[in-house]
Scaffold this motif. Structure first.
Motif, PDB file in Angstrom:
ATOM      1  N   ARG A 140     -13.502 -10.995   2.364  1.00 27.95           N
ATOM      2  CA  ARG A 140     -13.533  -9.606   2.780  1.00 27.95           C
ATOM      3  C   ARG A 140     -14.359  -8.804   1.767  1.00 27.95           C
ATOM      4  O   ARG A 140     -14.206  -8.988   0.578  1.00 27.95           O
ATOM      5  N   ILE A 159      -6.355  -5.171  -5.429  1.00 25.05           N
ATOM      6  CA  ILE A 159      -5.277  -6.071  -5.011  1.00 25.05           C
ATOM      7  C   ILE A 159      -4.131  -5.311  -4.335  1.00 25.05           C
ATOM      8  O   ILE A 159      -3.039  -5.840  -4.165  1.00 25.05           O
ATOM      9  N   LEU A 160      -4.373  -4.078  -3.957  1.00 22.83           N
ATOM     10  CA  LEU A 160      -3.396  -3.267  -3.224  1.00 22.83           C
ATOM     11  C   LEU A 160      -2.039  -3.203  -3.918  1.00 22.83           C
ATOM     12  O   LEU A 160      -0.998  -3.427  -3.294  1.00 22.83           O
ATOM     13  N   TYR A 162      -0.905  -0.474  -5.165  1.00 23.18           N
ATOM     14  CA  TYR A 162      -0.438   0.891  -4.881  1.00 23.18           C
ATOM     15  C   TYR A 162      -0.245   1.749  -6.138  1.00 23.18           C
ATOM     16  O   TYR A 162       0.229   2.879  -6.046  1.00 23.18           O
ATOM     17  N   GLY A 178      -5.372   7.297  -0.603  1.00 24.26           N
ATOM     18  CA  GLY A 178      -4.168   6.578  -0.232  1.00 24.26           C
ATOM     19  C   GLY A 178      -4.534   5.226   0.337  1.00 24.26           C
ATOM     20  O   GLY A 178      -5.682   4.801   0.262  1.00 24.26           O
ATOM     21  N   VAL A 179      -3.539   4.548   0.910  1.00 26.12           N
ATOM     22  CA  VAL A 179      -3.794   3.259   1.536  1.00 26.12           C
ATOM     23  C   VAL A 179      -4.046   3.502   3.021  1.00 26.12           C
ATOM     24  O   VAL A 179      -3.226   4.085   3.712  1.00 26.12           O
ATOM     25  N   LEU A 180      -5.191   3.059   3.486  1.00 26.28           N
ATOM     26  CA  LEU A 180      -5.565   3.223   4.887  1.00 26.28           C
ATOM     27  C   LEU A 180      -5.575   1.857   5.566  1.00 26.28           C
ATOM     28  O   LEU A 180      -5.770   0.838   4.918  1.00 26.28           O
ATOM     29  N   GLY A 181      -5.416   1.878   6.871  1.00 24.85           N
ATOM     30  CA  GLY A 181      -5.449   0.625   7.611  1.00 24.85           C
ATOM     31  C   GLY A 181      -4.201  -0.185   7.339  1.00 24.85           C
ATOM     32  O   GLY A 181      -3.273   0.278   6.697  1.00 24.85           O
ATOM     33  N   ARG A 182      -4.178  -1.417   7.854  1.00 24.83           N
ATOM     34  CA  ARG A 182      -2.988  -2.222   7.576  1.00 24.83           C
ATOM     35  C   ARG A 182      -3.347  -3.691   7.452  1.00 24.83           C
ATOM     36  O   ARG A 182      -4.470  -4.088   7.749  1.00 24.83           O
ATOM     37  N   GLY A 183      -2.374  -4.464   6.996  1.00 25.33           N
ATOM     38  CA  GLY A 183      -2.583  -5.887   6.825  1.00 25.33           C
ATOM     39  C   GLY A 183      -3.705  -6.156   5.848  1.00 25.33           C
ATOM     40  O   GLY A 183      -3.901  -5.403   4.891  1.00 25.33           O
ATOM     41  N   ASP A 184      -4.470  -7.210   6.103  1.00 25.95           N
ATOM     42  CA  ASP A 184      -5.538  -7.512   5.153  1.00 25.95           C
ATOM     43  C   ASP A 184      -6.760  -6.620   5.387  1.00 25.95           C
ATOM     44  O   ASP A 184      -7.770  -6.765   4.711  1.00 25.95           O
ATOM     45  N   SER A 186      -6.193  -3.409   5.043  1.00 26.11           N
ATOM     46  CA  SER A 186      -5.802  -2.208   4.286  1.00 26.11           C
ATOM     47  C   SER A 186      -6.826  -1.937   3.210  1.00 26.11           C
ATOM     48  O   SER A 186      -7.403  -2.858   2.646  1.00 26.11           O
ATOM     49  N   GLY A 189      -8.578   4.437  -0.050  1.00 26.90           N
ATOM     50  CA  GLY A 189      -9.689   5.296   0.329  1.00 26.90           C
ATOM     51  C   GLY A 189      -9.248   6.718   0.555  1.00 26.90           C
ATOM     52  O   GLY A 189      -8.066   7.054   0.436  1.00 26.90           O
TER      53      GLY A 189
ATOM     54  N   SER B 353       0.871  -7.879  10.160  1.00 28.58           N
ATOM     55  CA  SER B 353       1.318  -7.799   8.757  1.00 28.58           C
ATOM     56  C   SER B 353       1.035  -6.398   8.237  1.00 28.58           C
ATOM     57  O   SER B 353      -0.044  -5.852   8.462  1.00 28.58           O
ATOM     58  N   CYS B 354       1.990  -5.818   7.529  1.00 29.35           N
ATOM     59  CA  CYS B 354       1.758  -4.464   7.021  1.00 29.35           C
ATOM     60  C   CYS B 354       0.771  -4.488   5.867  1.00 29.35           C
ATOM     61  O   CYS B 354       0.128  -3.494   5.576  1.00 29.35           O
ATOM     62  N   GLY B 355       0.688  -5.634   5.194  1.00 30.88           N
ATOM     63  CA  GLY B 355      -0.298  -5.762   4.119  1.00 30.88           C
ATOM     64  C   GLY B 355       0.200  -5.375   2.749  1.00 30.88           C
ATOM     65  O   GLY B 355      -0.565  -5.286   1.802  1.00 30.88           O
ATOM     66  N   ARG B 361       0.024 -10.680   3.343  1.00 35.24           N
ATOM     67  CA  ARG B 361      -1.261 -10.014   3.638  1.00 35.24           C
ATOM     68  C   ARG B 361      -2.389 -11.029   3.678  1.00 35.24           C
ATOM     69  O   ARG B 361      -3.187 -11.059   4.614  1.00 35.24           O
TER      70      ARG B 361
ATOM     71  N   GLU C  72      -3.280   8.137   6.392  1.00 30.50           N
ATOM     72  CA  GLU C  72      -2.599   6.876   6.067  1.00 30.50           C
ATOM     73  C   GLU C  72      -1.825   6.361   7.269  1.00 30.50           C
ATOM     74  O   GLU C  72      -1.742   5.163   7.511  1.00 30.50           O
ATOM     75  N   THR C  75      -4.134   5.457  10.608  1.00 28.29           N
ATOM     76  CA  THR C  75      -4.877   4.197  10.497  1.00 28.29           C
ATOM     77  C   THR C  75      -3.959   2.989  10.468  1.00 28.29           C
ATOM     78  O   THR C  75      -4.422   1.854  10.543  1.00 28.29           O
TER      79      THR C  75
END
Ligand SMILES: Cc1cc2nc3c(=O)[nH]c(=O)nc-3n(C[C@H](O)[C@H](O)[C@H](O)COP(=O)(O)O)c2cc1C
Ligand code: SF4
Ligand code: SF4
Ligand code: SF4
Ligand code: FES
Ligand code: FES
Lengths: 340, 445, 190
Positions: A140, A159-160, A162, A178-184, A186, A189, B353-355, B361, C72, C75
């Motif tokens: 990615r 590495i997210l 947070y 903040g954290v946008l999107g989800r899963g891998d 995310s 941004g 997955s929430c990630g 993730r 947040e 998305t």
């Protein structure tokens, strides 16, 4: 107070202490790595899973083992608890797996990364990783972006954990990232083009365990092991700013200013953007003396190949370090660059 | 034909309205509950042996008795109507057909727990069901079953419905609470558990739609009577949603204990496999539970007939058994490609997955990619072991059980259908023919 | 084709404002943020089926949140369209049980007749194709959701055509997601 046994060592800590902090009280090589937990940040921890340990006995009252490994950074001690970290093969195997997961989408471009030498992931990978990867898929990637005049975001390396989000939430009153999107998918941004411009925004750089958030004003982009850390302070008008910093010198130049970190990379006293980004003359500061080189320093950890050591640089390094370098010529980090 | 405790009146004209529901005995359970103490209501639910119908099967009465009750702090009952586990579609059915049954259960449950405000968190895709519920709630207010001083008992309750926004993970109870607070659906670290710090950090019980609805017949007939239905610790009736290659997919209320074979083949239930084909495999409790080949779903390893109960379906552990889960029963006929299906499920978990935590993730995406490769004939034998090893690296090491939910189906598919995976490696050309399927050494086009 | 960009300074209609006020009364006064998901649904329905950054900022302002708190969330959840969409968004379920009963073929078929690929909008602006995960209708597979309505058992040409012509006959987009009632075409079990 609660007494626990950690890797065979007994330690007594106040009730409510986490297993991780109990281990840190013992110190040394048995301390679990922590990639997301950060003591001063409320709500941090539990995410990276680097700190998983085995609880062989839950407490004196209920000595049954816990069924799963637990995150030591958020699990509190119980009197009579028995914890295994380095003494458990299961923990070591799982940790290897965690390193692998954190690295599969990581660029590992340490040679061109500002964080190299003070990177928690690099250290973690070195200490617990394996030198080959089983990951053959495309990694990615993200473009790097500037968020404001001071901070660069290189999301590919994130590495997210947070931490930067908690920092902005808890230190400033106008979080814009903040954290946008989800899963891998995310990502960290701002969603729309936005500038992190708060007076304390620079602290996100210090809490970032990797080279995802870096100091754009870090002059000359030096490898950190070519710089010499010196503690200093100044009277800062900012209410929340401690004015206690580390100056990173090369020769007579202050290349960058950071907050002071303890041996686990944690900042206990935050600093304002003015101290961090605007005060780069020695005359701005009252010098206290060389900063302690912590366990995550490349110099003490001795993991790196220094292809050409500039004599001038050597002249700037502390005596002890030079001797250390001579005794132990730094090695190339096991298979990390490129072939991983 | 078994007893129907939830769906007895489902086909009655107008049963979604208060008047008709009431005429068919509706809201008697609330009347009864309000004459009992809250503790007595909890006791009845305990006696019934009801186990959570959302997937984990945790005893509902016990869960209710764990709720913290600090002085002066509001507590909540939150209904989990997120229903997103592939293969599961019973709650949607229940809510759209019998909205008052859920509302009645919510009132009785809230009373038992001392909640003054309760929420139904429904997945956002079901906006039309949300409106059915809101209409029914308005009727219940008008009839004095909600609001101030219900039926003169002194007990007051407000009930609201809250939509999600499209995220399977919000079915996980702490993610659901985060979502209800208007945040990303990131599951919370536990402890603290919702019973102590749930919605707005206040004590909260989260229960599945069907669990809450079942409180109604339990109160009507008494916990002891309810417990007599079913087999052993699998008491009462349960809704199963059957789908896949069946002649009569749909929602069936079963007294727990019906043999799996009867459920699949009897005309009373699913009516056998479609198009006269053979059964190949079943995922018995929603996509998260291990898949079993025909031999093992019909009979346990010991050769006993498998029953639709918590215990019988899990007989043999994960080596030869599976789980009852949410009751999402997915049947696959002989033409089904297990590799493709496994890849499809792993894409689902990757997508959902929430990630937050690294093993899930990164691992869910990794598994999907390797399975995609295997399915498309580019995989190697080593990939088969790799994907199992990645599954193992996720399992048990994550914040929430989505990690396991993603790992189990993959591990189980390789466990029971390894030869089919290997065939994809050794016969990439055949395996990627449209409609091609592995059946022993035979290729059927 | 309907306008694909929201006006620069979007405003909620009075009906939407009333609905938001009603929603706010469901949560404690200091927990306005709880209304974020329902209000995003309203915003999406009001402003052309998607939520532009400006619309999200309006939501933030309405609820007293920082814009990033809305970004947040928008998305994270898949129901919110972050780019302009056609008049009808066909959300095609692609998960296992639907796949077992032909969702792949359905998707291919819809791509052919609408002229849009998954993720795209048809040239006439009528249809946007979107793949989604299990919609809790697996027994009536394959399934497509369009806004509030579930179209089920789309394994025959007849059912697919019925869906499309019904959609084409709808002149107006419903204003609030809560207003249009569309019952599922089946659920006639037991
Ligand atoms: C990933 C995940 C998804 C879940 N989805 C649902 C769901 O859609 N509906 C549900 O009732 N429970 C779901 N659960 C289970 C809930 O976390 C919780 O156990 C349940 O709502 C408790 O209710 P019960 O005891 O009445 O079953 C899910 C759990 C996980 C880990
Ligand atoms: S973040 Fe760390 S591991 Fe990654 S490239 Fe930079 S130094 Fe290397
Ligand atoms: S940018 Fe750095 S601090 Fe922020 S989440 Fe990523 S790794 Fe953590
Ligand atoms: S296991 Fe997956 S879904 Fe659960 S918290 Fe971790 S990343 Fe999120
Ligand atoms: S440090 Fe404990 S999980 Fe990250
Ligand atoms: S798989 Fe399509 S609705 Fe469940």
């Amino acid at each position: 107070m609660a007494k626990i046994t950690f890797d065979g060592i007994e330690v007594e800590v106040p009730d409510g202490t986490t297993i991780l902090n109990a281990a840190r009280k013992i110190g040394g090589g048995i301390v679990p790595p922590a990639m997301c937990y950060y003591t001063p940040l409320k709500g941090s921890g539990g995410k990276c899973r680097a700190c998983l340990v085995r609880v062989a006995a839950g407490s004196a009252k209920d000595p049954r083992p816990m069924p799963k490994l637990v995150a030591s950074c958020i699990t509190t001690v119980q009197d009579g608890m028995v914890v295994e970290n380095t003494t458990s093969q299961q923990v070591m195997d799982v940790r290897k797996g965690i390193v692998e997961m954190l690295l599969i989408n990581h660029p590992l471009d340490c040679p061109v990364c500002d964080q190299a030498g003070e990177c928690d992931l690099q250290n973690f990978a070195y200490e617990h990783g394996v030198s080959t990867t089983r990951y053959e898929e495309e990694r990615r990637t993200f473009d790097k972006i500037d968020i404001g005049p001071y901070v660069q975001l290189h999301m590919t390396r994130c590495i997210l954990c947070y931490r930067c989000v908690y920092t902005a939430d808890q230190l400033t009153d106008a979080r814009v990232h903040g954290v946008l999107g989800r899963g891998d998918a995310s990502e960290i941004g701002t969603y729309i083009e936005n500038t992190i411009s708060n007076d304390f925004s620079g602290n996100v750089i210090d809490v970032c365990p990797v080279g995802a958030l870096t100091d754009k004003t870090f002059r000359f982009k030096q490898r950190v092991w070519f710089t010499k850390p010196v503690n200093a302070h100044r009277e800062c008008g900012h209410e929340k700013c401690s004015g206690h910093v580390t100056l990173w010198y090369k020769g007579q130049d202050v290349l960058r200013v950071t907050a002071r970190k303890d041996e686990y990379g944690e900042v206990k006293e935050w600093i304002c953007n003015e101290c961090r980004f605007e005060k780069k003359e020695t005359s701005d500061w009252v010098i206290e003396g060389p900063a302690h080189i912590d366990r995550s320093s490349v110099i003490s950890a001795n993991h790196y190949e220094l292809p050409v050591i500039n004599p001038q640089v050597i002249a700037d390094l502390p005596e002890s370090t030079v001797r250390e370098l001579e005794r132990n010529p730094p090695l190339k980090l096991g298979g990390m660059s490129g072939s991983m | 034909m078994g007893r129907k405790l939830l769906t007895e009146h489902v086909n009655v004209e107008g049963i979604e309205t208060f008047a008709v529901y009431r005429k068919h005995g509706g809201y008697r359970a609330v009347e009864k509950a309000l004459k009992m103490t809250p503790e007595e209501v909890v006791e009845e639910v305990k006696k019934s042996g009801l186990r959570g119908r959302g997937g984990a099967g945790f005893p509902t009465g016990l869960k209710w008795s764990f709720l913290a009750k600090p002085e002066g702090v509001p507590r909540y009952l939150v209904c989990n109507a997120d229903e997103s586990e592939p293969g599961t579609f019973k709650d949607r059915f229940l809510m759209s057909k019998l909205p008052h049954l859920l509302i009645e259960g919510m009132i009785a449950g809230s009373y038992a727990l001392g909640a003054r405000t309760s929420y139904i968190y429904i997945r956002g895709e079901l906006l039309y069901v949300l409106r059915i519920l809101e209409k029914a709630i308005a009727e219940a207010y008008a009839a004095g079953f909600l609001g101030e001083n219900i039926l003169g008992s002194g007990y007051s309750l407000d009930l609201h419905v809250h939509p999600g926004g499209g995220a399977y993970i919000c079915g996980e109870e702490t993610a659901l609470l985060e979502s209800l607070e208007g945040k990303r659906g990131n599951p919370r670290n536990k402890p603290p558990f919702p019973a102590v710090q749930g919605l707005y950090a206040r004590p909260t019980v989260v229960n599945n739609v069907e669990s809450i609805a079942t409180v109604v017949p339990i109160l009507n007939m008494g916990g002891d009577e309810y417990a007599k239905i079913g087999v052993g610790k699998s008491t009462g009736t349960k809704l199963f949603s059957a789908c896949g290659h069946l002649n009569k997919p749909g929602i069936y209320e079963l007294e727990l204990g019906v043999p799996v074979e009867e459920f699949i083949y009897s005309d009373e239930y699913c009516g056998g496999i479609w198009k006269g084909r053979e059964l190949k495999a079943v995922v018995a409790g929603g996509s998260s539970v291990p898949i079993l080949p025909k031999e093992l779903i019909l009979k346990t390893a010991a050769g006993e007939p498998r029953l639709m109960t918590y215990e019988s379906l899990s007989d043999g552990g994960f080596v030869t058994g599976t789980m009852l889960g949410s009751g999402g029963f997915i049947a696959m006929d002989e033409t089904t490609c297990i590799v493709k299906n496994t890849w499809n499920f792993s894409r689902f978990y990757h997508h959902e997955s929430c990630g937050q935590c690294s093993p899930c993730r990164e691992g869910t995406g990794w598994m999907e990619k390797v399975l995609h490769r295997l399915e498309h004939g580019h995989g190697s034998m080593h990939d088969i072991d790799l994907v199992v090893s990645v599954a193992k690296q996720i399992e048990g090491n994550t914040i929430c059980p989505l990690g396991e939910a993603a790992a189990w189906p993959v591990a189980a598919a390789v466990r029971h259908f390894r030869d089919e995976f290997e065939w994809h490696v050794t016969h990439p050309k055949e395996a990627t023919q449209p409609g091609a399927v592995y059946r022993g050494n035979m290729v059927l086009a | 084709m309907e306008p694909t960009t929201a006006p620069t300074k979007p405003q909620f209609s009075p009906a939407a404002q009333a609905e938001i006020k009603r929603l706010l009364s469901h949560y404690p006064d200091d927990r306005k943020k709880s209304t974020l998901l329902p209000v995003l649904h309203i915003a999406q329905a009001e402003f052309g089926g998607w939520v532009s950054p400006e619309v999200q900022d309006l939501v933030a302002e309405t609820l007293g949140l920082r814009p990033i708190e809305v970004y947040e969330v928008s998305t994270f959840y898949t129901m919110f369209n972050l780019k302009p969409v056609g008049k009808h968004v066909l959300e095609i379920c692609r998960t296992g049980p639907c796949m077992l009963r032909g969702s792949d073929e359905l998707t291919a078929h819809l791509e052919r007749i609408t002229g849009a690929k998954v993720g795209e909008t048809s040239p006439d602006g009528q249809f946007t194709l979107k793949e989604v995960e299990c919609l809790a209708a697996c027994g009536f597979a394959p399934v497509v959701q369009v806004r509030e309505k579930y179209y089920e058992s789309l394994d025959t040409e007849k059912n697919v055509n019925a869906m499309l012509s019904e959609l084409k006959s709808l002149v107006h987009r419903p204003i609030l997601p809560w207003e249009e009632t569309g019952l599922p075409t089946s659920l006639n079990n037991n």
